[in-house]
Design a protein around this motif. Structure first.
Motif, PDB file in Angstrom:
ATOM      1  N   SER A  39      20.576 -11.491  -5.913  1.00  0.00           N
ATOM      2  CA  SER A  39      21.696 -12.276  -6.451  1.00  0.00           C
ATOM      3  C   SER A  39      21.781 -12.196  -7.965  1.00  0.00           C
ATOM      4  N   ARG A  40      20.656 -11.931  -8.642  1.00  0.00           N
ATOM      5  CA  ARG A  40      20.657 -11.788 -10.104  1.00  0.00           C
ATOM      6  C   ARG A  40      20.890 -10.355 -10.547  1.00  0.00           C
ATOM      7  N   GLY A  41      21.086  -9.443  -9.611  1.00  0.00           N
ATOM      8  CA  GLY A  41      21.371  -8.069  -9.959  1.00  0.00           C
ATOM      9  C   GLY A  41      20.150  -7.242 -10.284  1.00  0.00           C
ATOM     10  N   ILE A  42      18.960  -7.684  -9.878  1.00  0.00           N
ATOM     11  CA  ILE A  42      17.734  -6.925 -10.135  1.00  0.00           C
ATOM     12  C   ILE A  42      17.493  -5.903  -9.034  1.00  0.00           C
ATOM     13  N   VAL A  43      17.822  -6.266  -7.803  1.00  0.00           N
ATOM     14  CA  VAL A  43      17.590  -5.411  -6.641  1.00  0.00           C
ATOM     15  C   VAL A  43      18.921  -5.196  -5.931  1.00  0.00           C
ATOM     16  N   ASP A  44      19.117  -4.006  -5.413  1.00  0.00           N
ATOM     17  CA  ASP A  44      20.319  -3.697  -4.651  1.00  0.00           C
ATOM     18  C   ASP A  44      20.340  -4.541  -3.381  1.00  0.00           C
ATOM     19  N   PRO A  45      21.411  -5.293  -3.130  1.00  0.00           N
ATOM     20  CA  PRO A  45      21.470  -6.111  -1.914  1.00  0.00           C
ATOM     21  C   PRO A  45      21.297  -5.292  -0.639  1.00  0.00           C
ATOM     22  N   GLN A  46      21.683  -4.010  -0.672  1.00  0.00           N
ATOM     23  CA  GLN A  46      21.523  -3.169   0.506  1.00  0.00           C
ATOM     24  C   GLN A  46      20.077  -2.715   0.703  1.00  0.00           C
ATOM     25  N   GLU A  47      19.230  -2.922  -0.290  1.00  0.00           N
ATOM     26  CA  GLU A  47      17.834  -2.493  -0.207  1.00  0.00           C
ATOM     27  C   GLU A  47      16.880  -3.686  -0.209  1.00  0.00           C
ATOM     28  N   VAL A  48      17.378  -4.846   0.211  1.00  0.00           N
ATOM     29  CA  VAL A  48      16.547  -6.053   0.215  1.00  0.00           C
ATOM     30  C   VAL A  48      15.355  -5.891   1.150  1.00  0.00           C
ATOM     31  N   MET A  49      15.594  -5.378   2.354  1.00  0.00           N
ATOM     32  CA  MET A  49      14.500  -5.233   3.317  1.00  0.00           C
ATOM     33  C   MET A  49      13.489  -4.195   2.837  1.00  0.00           C
ATOM     34  N   LEU A  50      13.964  -3.132   2.175  1.00  0.00           N
ATOM     35  CA  LEU A  50      13.043  -2.122   1.659  1.00  0.00           C
ATOM     36  C   LEU A  50      12.170  -2.702   0.554  1.00  0.00           C
ATOM     37  N   ALA A  51      12.801  -3.427  -0.378  1.00  0.00           N
ATOM     38  CA  ALA A  51      12.027  -4.067  -1.445  1.00  0.00           C
ATOM     39  C   ALA A  51      11.063  -5.101  -0.887  1.00  0.00           C
ATOM     40  N   MET A  52      11.485  -5.799   0.145  1.00  0.00           N
ATOM     41  CA  MET A  52      10.613  -6.784   0.786  1.00  0.00           C
ATOM     42  C   MET A  52       9.415  -6.103   1.429  1.00  0.00           C
ATOM     43  N   GLY A  53       9.636  -4.941   2.061  1.00  0.00           N
ATOM     44  CA  GLY A  53       8.529  -4.214   2.684  1.00  0.00           C
ATOM     45  C   GLY A  53       7.506  -3.746   1.665  1.00  0.00           C
ATOM     46  N   TYR A  54       7.978  -3.223   0.516  1.00  0.00           N
ATOM     47  CA  TYR A  54       7.056  -2.803  -0.533  1.00  0.00           C
ATOM     48  C   TYR A  54       6.248  -3.988  -1.057  1.00  0.00           C
ATOM     49  N   THR A  55       6.914  -5.119  -1.226  1.00  0.00           N
ATOM     50  CA  THR A  55       6.217  -6.302  -1.723  1.00  0.00           C
ATOM     51  C   THR A  55       5.163  -6.780  -0.739  1.00  0.00           C
ATOM     52  N   MET A  56       5.467  -6.695   0.550  1.00  0.00           N
ATOM     53  CA  MET A  56       4.498  -7.111   1.562  1.00  0.00           C
ATOM     54  C   MET A  56       3.266  -6.215   1.558  1.00  0.00           C
ATOM     55  N   VAL A  57       3.471  -4.912   1.364  1.00  0.00           N
ATOM     56  CA  VAL A  57       2.326  -3.996   1.289  1.00  0.00           C
ATOM     57  C   VAL A  57       1.418  -4.384   0.127  1.00  0.00           C
ATOM     58  N   GLY A  58       2.020  -4.715  -1.021  1.00  0.00           N
ATOM     59  CA  GLY A  58       1.221  -5.117  -2.173  1.00  0.00           C
ATOM     60  C   GLY A  58       0.497  -6.435  -1.983  1.00  0.00           C
ATOM     61  N   ASN A  59       1.057  -7.321  -1.161  1.00  0.00           N
ATOM     62  CA  ASN A  59       0.447  -8.639  -0.956  1.00  0.00           C
ATOM     63  C   ASN A  59      -0.559  -8.673   0.187  1.00  0.00           C
ATOM     64  N   MET A  60      -0.700  -7.584   0.929  1.00  0.00           N
ATOM     65  CA  MET A  60      -1.564  -7.604   2.100  1.00  0.00           C
ATOM     66  C   MET A  60      -3.050  -7.766   1.781  1.00  0.00           C
ATOM     67  N   PRO A  61      -3.608  -7.201   0.686  1.00  0.00           N
ATOM     68  CA  PRO A  61      -5.049  -7.415   0.437  1.00  0.00           C
ATOM     69  C   PRO A  61      -5.458  -8.878   0.375  1.00  0.00           C
ATOM     70  N   PRO A  62      -4.809  -9.733  -0.454  1.00  0.00           N
ATOM     71  CA  PRO A  62      -5.209 -11.141  -0.425  1.00  0.00           C
ATOM     72  C   PRO A  62      -4.902 -11.841   0.893  1.00  0.00           C
ATOM     73  N   VAL A  63      -3.837 -11.403   1.590  1.00  0.00           N
ATOM     74  CA  VAL A  63      -3.517 -12.010   2.883  1.00  0.00           C
ATOM     75  C   VAL A  63      -4.608 -11.701   3.903  1.00  0.00           C
ATOM     76  N   LEU A  64      -5.055 -10.454   3.962  1.00  0.00           N
ATOM     77  CA  LEU A  64      -6.133 -10.085   4.879  1.00  0.00           C
ATOM     78  C   LEU A  64      -7.429 -10.818   4.531  1.00  0.00           C
ATOM     79  N   THR A  65      -7.714 -10.936   3.234  1.00  0.00           N
ATOM     80  CA  THR A  65      -8.933 -11.631   2.819  1.00  0.00           C
ATOM     81  C   THR A  65      -8.890 -13.098   3.224  1.00  0.00           C
ATOM     82  N   LEU A  66      -7.748 -13.747   3.001  1.00  0.00           N
ATOM     83  CA  LEU A  66      -7.623 -15.154   3.369  1.00  0.00           C
ATOM     84  C   LEU A  66      -7.698 -15.333   4.884  1.00  0.00           C
ATOM     85  N   ALA A  67      -7.077 -14.424   5.639  1.00  0.00           N
ATOM     86  CA  ALA A  67      -7.139 -14.523   7.100  1.00  0.00           C
ATOM     87  C   ALA A  67      -8.579 -14.377   7.597  1.00  0.00           C
TER      88      ALA A  67
END
Length: 367
Positions: A39-67
């Motif tokens: 909504s702020r024009g940083i990410v293409d609205p058509q690529e929201v799911m792609l950007a979300m997937g990349y972010t999830m990959v980056g967040n997985m190490p602490p998520v796995l550790t906490l789990a």
């Protein structure tokens, strides 16, 4: 051993359920954040799911550790409450004997954390940066959304355009506000179309008006026009001169060990060491106090996790600014936590070894 196999099966069930819950929570937070960026024009609205997937990959190490941490604490706490640990202790096994089945279960998770921290984290950040750069370097007309005011690539123009065609080649009710070279101008037109000339693109406006004045002056110049062309050429794709440190591969960080790179390397390596330490710390935090609530030790475990990861962030900052060395920090934080956890785990054995000997010495001295 039957006890080891049953423990690993229960840990696997608990880890799977915990991981699903944590991934769902992180995905929801990531989706909200990514939609805000779109909504702020940083990410293409058509690529929201792609950007979300990349972010999830980056967040997985602490998520796995906490789990892993929560599953170990939860499973061992239940065994304490149900007096299953009494059988284990009666068989002559102490808390240290749990290390073997726990590490046998945890090593695939630790390996996954290592791979994601060393390879997945920089790859995901680099892909996210490329998405932002590619969307930020698009042409001015590609920035315009129907019925919305949108800023140009250089930040010196604001567009409003009702588009008529899907290819963005024409539109009506055009509004352009510019501020450049000491002048401010507002241009409005009934219609406009894109024309190509000499490798550049121009927006040819029809039947409009232009109001212009110099910055700091009240005098205005009003011009009516039948046709007016304004340059809206495609912006060339630019690559950041200095990529963020988090986007660089681990090999690049090792080849150029400047403080900023060492700080980032301490964060990645710290994720792996933290996963190992949490498997050991969880054994000490799983013992249940009968007077406390059932969730008391779990809350304390979550508090421990938050403090540990905050120390990782603080250490990364200190190493990047040169306040502390790379090796001293890793040994000081992770080494201290591991040694204290092992000592606390074997406190009963140490008390048995040193307690009777000390009592015998006192008795001999009295004689």
């Amino acid at each position: 051993m039957l006890f080891h196999s049953s423990l690993r099966k229960e840990l696997a069930r608990s880890f799977g359920a915990t991981l699903v819950v944590l991934v769902t929570i992180v995905m929801t937070i990531t989706l909200i954040r990514t939609l805000g960026q779109a909504s702020r024009g940083i990410v293409d609205p058509q690529e929201v799911m792609l950007a979300m997937g990349y972010t999830m990959v980056g967040n997985m190490p602490p998520v796995l550790t906490l789990a892993l941490f929560i599953s170990v604490v939860g499973t061992l706490s239940r065994m304490h409450r149900d007096s299953e640990m009494v059988i284990w202790f009666t068989a002559g096994k102490g808390p240290a004997g749990l290390l073997q089945p726990l590490l046998a279960f945890a090593w695939p998770v630790i390996v996954a954390v290592a791979v994601l921290a060393m390879v997945g984290w920089p790859w995901a950040n680099r892909k996210t940066t490329e998405l932002e750069d590619r969307y930020g370097s698009r042409g001015d007309l590609q920035r315009v959304a129907p019925g919305q005011f949108q800023e140009s690539a250089g930040g010196n123009r604001v567009f409003f355009l009702d588009k008529d065609t899907p290819d963005n080649k024409s539109g009506h009710n055009v509004f352009i506000a510019t501020s450049e070279r000491g002048k401010e101008a507002v241009t409005s037109a009934r219609a406009g179309r894109v024309v190509a000339e000499g490798g550049s693109q121009f927006l040819l406006l029809s039947d409009g008006q232009r109001i212009e004045r110099r910055t700091g002056s009240s005098a205005m110049r009003v011009t009516d026009f039948a046709e007016l062309g304004t340059h809206v050429g495609e912006a060339t794709a630019t690559v950041r001169a200095n990529l963020p440190t988090r986007t660089r591969s681990t090999l690049e960080l090792l080849r150029d060990p400047v403080p900023a790179h060492l700080g980032e390397l301490s964060w990645r390596l710290g994720l792996v060491l933290a996963a190992i330490n949490f498997a050991v710390v969880a054994i000490n935090l799983s013992s249940v106090n009968p007077r406390a609530t059932r969730s008391g030790n779990m809350l304390f475990a979550l508090f421990t996790f938050i403090v540990y990861f905050n120390l990782l962030n603080v250490g990364q900052n200190w190493i990047s600014t040169g306040r502390v060395g790379f090796a001293p920090f890793l040994l000081g934080l992770h080494g201290t936590v591991l040694v204290l956890s092992l000592l606390w785990m074997n406190r009963h054995a140490l008390a048995w070894r040193f307690g009777p000997r000390r009592a015998a010495d006192q008795t001999g001295g009295g004689r």
